[in-house]
Design a protein around this motif. Structure first.
Motif, PDB file in Angstrom:
ATOM      1  N   VAL A 552       0.844  -1.203   0.000  1.00 15.55           N
ATOM      2  CA  VAL A 552       0.000   0.000   0.000  1.00 15.55           C
ATOM      3  C   VAL A 552       0.876   1.248   0.000  1.00 15.55           C
ATOM      4  O   VAL A 552       0.628   2.217  -0.733  1.00 15.55           O
ATOM      5  CB  VAL A 552      -0.939  -0.015   1.216  1.00 15.55           C
ATOM      6  CG1 VAL A 552      -1.687   1.309   1.332  1.00 15.55           C
ATOM      7  CG2 VAL A 552      -1.935  -1.161   1.102  1.00 15.55           C
ATOM      8  N   LYS A 553       1.928   1.261   0.824  1.00 12.30           N
ATOM      9  CA  LYS A 553       2.826   2.420   0.856  1.00 12.30           C
ATOM     10  C   LYS A 553       3.493   2.643  -0.495  1.00 12.30           C
ATOM     11  O   LYS A 553       3.707   3.787  -0.905  1.00 12.30           O
ATOM     12  CB  LYS A 553       3.906   2.224   1.924  1.00 12.30           C
ATOM     13  CG  LYS A 553       3.422   2.430   3.332  1.00 12.30           C
ATOM     14  CD  LYS A 553       4.590   2.341   4.305  1.00 12.30           C
ATOM     15  CE  LYS A 553       4.140   2.632   5.726  1.00 12.30           C
ATOM     16  NZ  LYS A 553       5.259   2.566   6.692  1.00 12.30           N
ATOM     17  N   ALA A 554       3.837   1.535  -1.182  1.00 13.20           N
ATOM     18  CA  ALA A 554       4.504   1.659  -2.477  1.00 13.20           C
ATOM     19  C   ALA A 554       3.531   1.941  -3.610  1.00 13.20           C
ATOM     20  O   ALA A 554       3.959   2.184  -4.743  1.00 13.20           O
ATOM     21  CB  ALA A 554       5.295   0.387  -2.767  1.00 13.20           C
ATOM     22  N   GLY A 555       2.221   1.908  -3.341  1.00 16.11           N
ATOM     23  CA  GLY A 555       1.229   2.186  -4.377  1.00 16.11           C
ATOM     24  C   GLY A 555       1.044   1.049  -5.360  1.00 16.11           C
ATOM     25  O   GLY A 555       0.565   1.265  -6.482  1.00 16.11           O
ATOM     26  N   LYS A 556       1.398  -0.195  -4.994  1.00 13.38           N
ATOM     27  CA  LYS A 556       1.262  -1.357  -5.884  1.00 13.38           C
ATOM     28  C   LYS A 556      -0.124  -1.977  -5.694  1.00 13.38           C
ATOM     29  O   LYS A 556      -0.322  -2.827  -4.818  1.00 13.38           O
ATOM     30  CB  LYS A 556       2.369  -2.360  -5.573  1.00 13.38           C
ATOM     31  CG  LYS A 556       3.774  -1.788  -5.793  1.00 13.38           C
ATOM     32  CD  LYS A 556       4.847  -2.801  -5.413  1.00 13.38           C
ATOM     33  CE  LYS A 556       6.245  -2.229  -5.638  1.00 13.38           C
ATOM     34  NZ  LYS A 556       7.310  -3.180  -5.256  1.00 13.38           N
ATOM     35  N   LYS A 557      -1.059  -1.551  -6.510  1.00 16.23           N
ATOM     36  CA  LYS A 557      -2.460  -1.956  -6.333  1.00 16.23           C
ATOM     37  C   LYS A 557      -2.663  -3.437  -6.637  1.00 16.23           C
ATOM     38  O   LYS A 557      -3.389  -4.135  -5.913  1.00 16.23           O
ATOM     39  CB  LYS A 557      -3.341  -1.110  -7.232  1.00 16.23           C
ATOM     40  CG  LYS A 557      -3.287   0.379  -6.906  1.00 16.23           C
ATOM     41  CD  LYS A 557      -4.198   1.182  -7.816  1.00 16.23           C
ATOM     42  CE  LYS A 557      -4.115   2.679  -7.469  1.00 16.23           C
ATOM     43  NZ  LYS A 557      -4.977   3.499  -8.335  1.00 16.23           N
ATOM     44  N   LEU A 597      -4.257   8.980   7.390  1.00 16.99           N
ATOM     45  CA  LEU A 597      -4.840   8.960   6.047  1.00 16.99           C
ATOM     46  C   LEU A 597      -6.120   8.139   5.961  1.00 16.99           C
ATOM     47  O   LEU A 597      -6.954   8.368   5.086  1.00 16.99           O
ATOM     48  CB  LEU A 597      -3.827   8.370   5.050  1.00 16.99           C
ATOM     49  CG  LEU A 597      -2.558   9.184   4.793  1.00 16.99           C
ATOM     50  CD1 LEU A 597      -1.612   8.400   3.919  1.00 16.99           C
ATOM     51  CD2 LEU A 597      -2.894  10.502   4.135  1.00 16.99           C
ATOM     52  N   SER A 598      -6.262   7.188   6.863  1.00 14.75           N
ATOM     53  CA  SER A 598      -7.346   6.229   6.708  1.00 14.75           C
ATOM     54  C   SER A 598      -8.659   6.752   7.277  1.00 14.75           C
ATOM     55  O   SER A 598      -8.698   7.354   8.347  1.00 14.75           O
ATOM     56  CB  SER A 598      -6.967   4.918   7.408  1.00 14.75           C
ATOM     57  OG  SER A 598      -8.047   4.023   7.397  1.00 14.75           O
ATOM     58  N   ALA A 599      -9.729   6.472   6.531  1.00 17.68           N
ATOM     59  CA  ALA A 599     -11.071   6.784   7.038  1.00 17.68           C
ATOM     60  C   ALA A 599     -11.492   5.814   8.125  1.00 17.68           C
ATOM     61  O   ALA A 599     -12.465   6.052   8.841  1.00 17.68           O
ATOM     62  CB  ALA A 599     -12.086   6.751   5.887  1.00 17.68           C
ATOM     63  N   LEU A 600     -10.770   4.714   8.269  1.00 21.68           N
ATOM     64  CA  LEU A 600     -11.101   3.748   9.310  1.00 21.68           C
ATOM     65  C   LEU A 600     -10.943   4.344  10.699  1.00 21.68           C
ATOM     66  O   LEU A 600     -11.514   3.846  11.659  1.00 21.68           O
ATOM     67  CB  LEU A 600     -10.180   2.523   9.183  1.00 21.68           C
ATOM     68  CG  LEU A 600     -10.378   1.642   7.936  1.00 21.68           C
ATOM     69  CD1 LEU A 600      -9.317   0.577   7.896  1.00 21.68           C
ATOM     70  CD2 LEU A 600     -11.755   1.026   7.927  1.00 21.68           C
ATOM     71  N   GLN A 601     -10.157   5.386  10.784  1.00 25.74           N
ATOM     72  CA  GLN A 601      -9.908   5.978  12.097  1.00 25.74           C
ATOM     73  C   GLN A 601     -11.198   6.498  12.725  1.00 25.74           C
ATOM     74  O   GLN A 601     -11.336   6.540  13.934  1.00 25.74           O
ATOM     75  CB  GLN A 601      -8.883   7.104  11.974  1.00 25.74           C
ATOM     76  CG  GLN A 601      -8.367   7.601  13.310  1.00 25.74           C
ATOM     77  CD  GLN A 601      -7.492   8.827  13.152  1.00 25.74           C
ATOM     78  OE1 GLN A 601      -7.735   9.646  12.279  1.00 25.74           O
ATOM     79  NE2 GLN A 601      -6.485   8.948  13.983  1.00 25.74           N
ATOM     80  N   MET A 631      -4.104   4.591  -1.044  1.00 25.75           N
ATOM     81  CA  MET A 631      -3.061   4.688  -2.070  1.00 25.75           C
ATOM     82  C   MET A 631      -3.270   5.917  -2.944  1.00 25.75           C
ATOM     83  O   MET A 631      -2.306   6.568  -3.359  1.00 25.75           O
ATOM     84  CB  MET A 631      -3.043   3.409  -2.911  1.00 25.75           C
ATOM     85  CG  MET A 631      -2.412   2.215  -2.190  1.00 25.75           C
ATOM     86  SD  MET A 631      -2.213   0.746  -3.226  1.00 25.75           S
ATOM     87  CE  MET A 631      -3.869   0.056  -3.117  1.00 25.75           C
ATOM     88  N   ASN A 632      -4.529   6.268  -3.232  1.00 30.06           N
ATOM     89  CA  ASN A 632      -4.788   7.473  -4.033  1.00 30.06           C
ATOM     90  C   ASN A 632      -4.355   8.728  -3.284  1.00 30.06           C
ATOM     91  O   ASN A 632      -3.829   9.676  -3.883  1.00 30.06           O
ATOM     92  CB  ASN A 632      -6.278   7.553  -4.381  1.00 30.06           C
ATOM     93  CG  ASN A 632      -6.690   6.476  -5.378  1.00 30.06           C
ATOM     94  OD1 ASN A 632      -5.863   6.014  -6.172  1.00 30.06           O
ATOM     95  ND2 ASN A 632      -7.949   6.064  -5.333  1.00 30.06           N
ATOM     96  N   ARG A 633      -4.587   8.734  -1.971  1.00 26.61           N
ATOM     97  CA  ARG A 633      -4.141   9.883  -1.179  1.00 26.61           C
ATOM     98  C   ARG A 633      -2.611   9.992  -1.192  1.00 26.61           C
ATOM     99  O   ARG A 633      -2.052  11.091  -1.264  1.00 26.61           O
ATOM    100  CB  ARG A 633      -4.633   9.764   0.261  1.00 26.61           C
ATOM    101  CG  ARG A 633      -6.133   9.922   0.407  1.00 26.61           C
ATOM    102  CD  ARG A 633      -6.549   9.806   1.869  1.00 26.61           C
ATOM    103  NE  ARG A 633      -7.991   9.874   1.997  1.00 26.61           N
ATOM    104  CZ  ARG A 633      -8.673  11.021   2.065  1.00 26.61           C
ATOM    105  NH1 ARG A 633      -8.014  12.164   2.029  1.00 26.61           N
ATOM    106  NH2 ARG A 633      -9.987  11.029   2.174  1.00 26.61           N
ATOM    107  N   LEU A 634      -1.950   8.828  -1.108  1.00 30.09           N
ATOM    108  CA  LEU A 634      -0.496   8.854  -1.182  1.00 30.09           C
ATOM    109  C   LEU A 634      -0.012   9.331  -2.541  1.00 30.09           C
ATOM    110  O   LEU A 634       0.945  10.107  -2.644  1.00 30.09           O
ATOM    111  CB  LEU A 634       0.066   7.455  -0.884  1.00 30.09           C
ATOM    112  CG  LEU A 634      -0.111   6.940   0.552  1.00 30.09           C
ATOM    113  CD1 LEU A 634       0.364   5.500   0.675  1.00 30.09           C
ATOM    114  CD2 LEU A 634       0.656   7.811   1.531  1.00 30.09           C
TER     115      LEU A 634
END
Length: 749
Positions: A552-557, A597-601, A631-634
């Protein structure tokens, strides 16, 4: 006033001259006298130090020669010759070669005897083997035969009109019978040149007397009278003894013992030349003081005509500033009014100074904020830190404090909705609300902003846990009402102010994540954590969770989707209860990693969230969509403008945490929810320097500031600036500045 000056400047000049004369002339005499006393004392100290070092070196050389003599005596060929009971030419040759080799390596040994009492022969290093009757040094032979030599002690001995220091080996305290002896005769001239003559350059003679007062080394025949005086001299009650040798000559006498020989080393220093030099210097001091007096009087005469002019000009300027009638010419200012004008100006200046002092007092808040961050990040307080905090706050009126972490929910929306300056203002408002609420209850509160998604409060208040929860609920309600932010609040138990604050802070910060598990909107305490410890430690762990977070950090969907399929295939093979626990752990790891970044928060509890999905596949699709949003936010942060903002946020975070010795690129990356590699890349692109180099430079700048502006010790400054070890601190500072911290402080103070 000019007329007044012309009438009185001569009188002023005369008074100044009298005062300067009264001050300078007696002072110069006093100074010359003090210098003379100081010079005498320094000469005494110098001579004493010199004689002690000479005695120490003499002791060392003599002990070395004793050891050398023992080594010669223990040689196999010398022992064989000393133990012979009959004539043996071959043993003579071996002994001669051995004795020659030994003497060639030790220049202080001029002559050596080997005395065999059984064969009654003497092996002389200069004449060879002779019988006792033919031996030329009868006194030495008699001394050996009568068993009188002291145990490894040098003694004066004369051979052929030449004085030597002699050593008999092996002599013993018990005077046991020996079949042979080794006798060493030292070269007194060589010893004197090496040990004593270098002092003559300083006008000092050295004498060495034995316990009977005989001159064993140094000196000349003309100094026999001095030796007699030294022999009968008594210790001085104070200071250094001085002897009068006639003819107006006086000598300073310093001494030092030679314990191994029971000898005494004396130094004799001529006073005449030194006294003439000291008196000459005294005369120069007085002469220069008189010259200085003449120059000062001349300067006073010249300056007396100009003394009043600056005051007059100042009074004229002040009158133009304060006079209500600007039409009055400045030259017509009455003389008697100038005093009142100057007085009025001084009063105005005093008022401005008071205003400046008020402004300076406002800086106490900045100092307090700096110390509070240091205390939180380093865990404990130094004495300087404690004093600085105690001056600016009443927090130390309480022995026990509570640490509170107030975390902003949905922090990614907060960041997207406000710029950095606006976020600081909103946090400042939250701090004010908390402070007013606590102080209204008679307590003390200090807020610490670490440029992240939370604020730390330190509260001093005597109340129960239930009352503290009620107070925090009030603060939380006011923040929601006036600042329009939802927050999660966690609080520690009462801690002593000398406890490790950093560990308490890390633990309470973790407590704020419990809302994601429980979904309860309440104040979390240390007791709540224990309820979820077992839940967060399942019997079996899901594989590939760390790989999923890295993807996820690397943006590899695509890779993230494959890893999700793998994780949910493992979940499908578990029992329902174990599956729910593993899902909780996995979602908790995602929230913890991407909490900014997460909406889960903002989810109110994992159980409620899981209940929304009838099947695992539904949950998987929802979770995949959430990870895609992250990933889009990143990815949205990769624009050039966005990179600049990220760099600014990183710099602010570093500045707020520079006191933390454990601060690293990984911490900065976690703060902005990016990989450490990408964070380093962004910083290099925007700031043209590596992230690690910037952090080191900021620490060096902090050290420079504290070295110049404070008197804190160097080691405390290194610790306060975030250096983990003293060696790293000194090495980094020397490499960056080319000098040590102490040298930098001395140069820039």
């Amino acid at each position: 006033m000019r007329k007044l000056l012309s009438r009185n400047h001569i009188r002023l000049y005369l008074w100044v001259g009298i005062v300067l004369t009264i001050i300078i002339v007696p002072f110069s005499l006093f100074l010359s006298n003090q210098f003379s006393k100081y010079a005498y004392s320094q000469m005494d100290l110098f001579n004493q130090d010199k004689i002690v070092r000479t005695a120490s070196r003499t002791e060392f050389i003599l002990n070395k020669l004793k050891a050398y003599g023992l080594n010669m005596y223990e040689n196999r060929y010398i022992q064989e010759w000393l133990q012979l009971d009959r004539f043996d030419p071959l043993a003579d040759m071996e002994a001669l070669n051995t004795l020659t080799n030994f003497m060639s390596t030790e220049p202080f040994i001029q002559r050596a005897y080997m005395i065999n009492l059984q064969t009654r022969q003497v092996f002389d290093s200069q004449t060879g083997v002779v019988t006792f009757d033919a031996f030329g040094d009868g006194p030495m032979l008699k001394k050996v035969q009568e068993q009188q030599p002291l145990f490894l002690q040098f003694f004066p001995h004369e051979v052929g009109g030449v004085s030597h220091l002699a050593l008999i080996v092996l002599s013993t305290p018990a005077k046991k019978d020996n079949r042979g002896y080794l006798v060493l005769l030292l070269d007194n001239r060589a010893l004197q040149n090496d040990l004593l003559d270098h002092n003559k350059e300083l006008g000092t003679d050295i004498l060495v007397l034995d316990e009977k007062g005989r001159n064993v080394l140094g000196g000349t025949e003309s100094q026999s009278g001095i030796v007699t005086m030294l022999r009968g001299m008594k210790p001085a009650s104070s200071g250094t003894p001085v002897i009068d040798i006639g003819g107006g000559q006086r000598l300073f006498v310093n001494s030092a013992p030679l314990p191994s020989q029971k000898w005494t080393v004396y130094s004799l220093t001529e006073l005449k030349s030194f006294k003439s030099q000291a008196e000459s210097f005294q005369r120069r001091i007085v002469g220069y003081s008189i010259l200085l007096l003449v120059l000062l009087l001349a300067a006073a005469l010249w300056n007396s005509r100009r003394t009043i002019k600056p005051f007059r000009n100042l009074a004229e300027q002040l009158q133009r500033k304060f006079n209500n009638d600007p039409a009055v010419p400045a030259g017509q200012v009455p003389i008697q009014d100038e005093y009142s004008i100057l007085k009025h100006g001084i009063e105005q200046l005093s008022n401005r100074v008071d205003e400046m002092n008020v402004s300076l007092r406002d800086h106490h808040h900045m100092v307090k904020t700096e110390y509070m961050r240091q205390w939180l990040l380093q865990g404990r307080m130094s004495r300087t830190m404690r004093d600085g905090i105690a001056i600016a706050t009443d927090l130390f009126d309480w022995e026990y404090l509570r640490l509170v972490v107030v975390k902003i929910e949905s922090y990614h929306e907060f960041v997207d909705g406000y710029d950095f300056a606006s976020r600081r203002l909103l946090k400042y408002a939250m701090c004010n609300i908390a402070e007013e609420t606590v102080r209204g209850e008679g307590g003390a509160l200090e807020a610490i902003d670490l440029a992240g998604d939370h604020i730390v409060f330190l509260i001093g208040l005597d109340c129960s846990e239930a009352e503290m929860k009620t107070l925090l609920e009030t603060i939380k309600r006011h923040i929601r009402k006036y600042v329009r932010l939802n927050v999660v609040v966690a609080i520690s138990d009462a801690k002593h102010r000398e406890d490790d604050l950093r560990s308490v802070y890390d633990f309470v910060h973790e407590l704020t994540l419990l809302k994601f598990i429980s979904g309860s909107d309440r104040i979390y305490t240390e007791n709540d954590y224990e309820r979820y410890v077992q839940m967060m430690q399942p019997q079996s762990e899901l594989k590939s969770v760390d790989k999923l977070l890295a993807a996820v950090k690397a943006g590899k969907k695509e890779q993230a989707a494959l890893l999700l399929d793998e994780l949910f295939s493992q979940l499908a093979a578990m029992k329902l209860s174990e599956c729910k626990v593993q899902l909780t752990v996995m979602l908790f790891a995602i929230v913890k990693e991407f909490d900014k970044l997460s909406a889960l928060q903002g989810v109110d509890g994992i159980d409620k969230q899981l209940a929304r999905f009838p099947t695992l596949q539904d949950l998987r699709r929802w979770l995949e969509q959430e990870l895609l949003d992250i990933m889009n936010r990143l990815n949205s942060r990769q624009g050039s403008d966005r990179k600049e903002k990220l760099a600014e946020e990183m710099i602010a975070y570093i500045d707020y945490h520079i006191h933390d010795p454990m601060l690293s690129a990984e911490d900065v990356a976690q703060h902005v929810s990016l990989s450490a590699k990408y964070v380093r890349q962004i910083f290099m692109e925007t700031q043209n320097q590596p992230l690690s180099a910037y952090m080191l430079n900021r620490r060096i700048d902090k050290v420079k500031e504290l070295l110049v502006t404070t008197t804190i010790s160097v080691s405390d400054i290194g610790e306060r600036s975030g250096f983990l070890t003293k060696s790293h601190f000194f090495t980094a500072f020397k490499k960056a500045t080319g000098m040590t911290p102490n040298q930098y402080r001395q140069q820039h103070s």
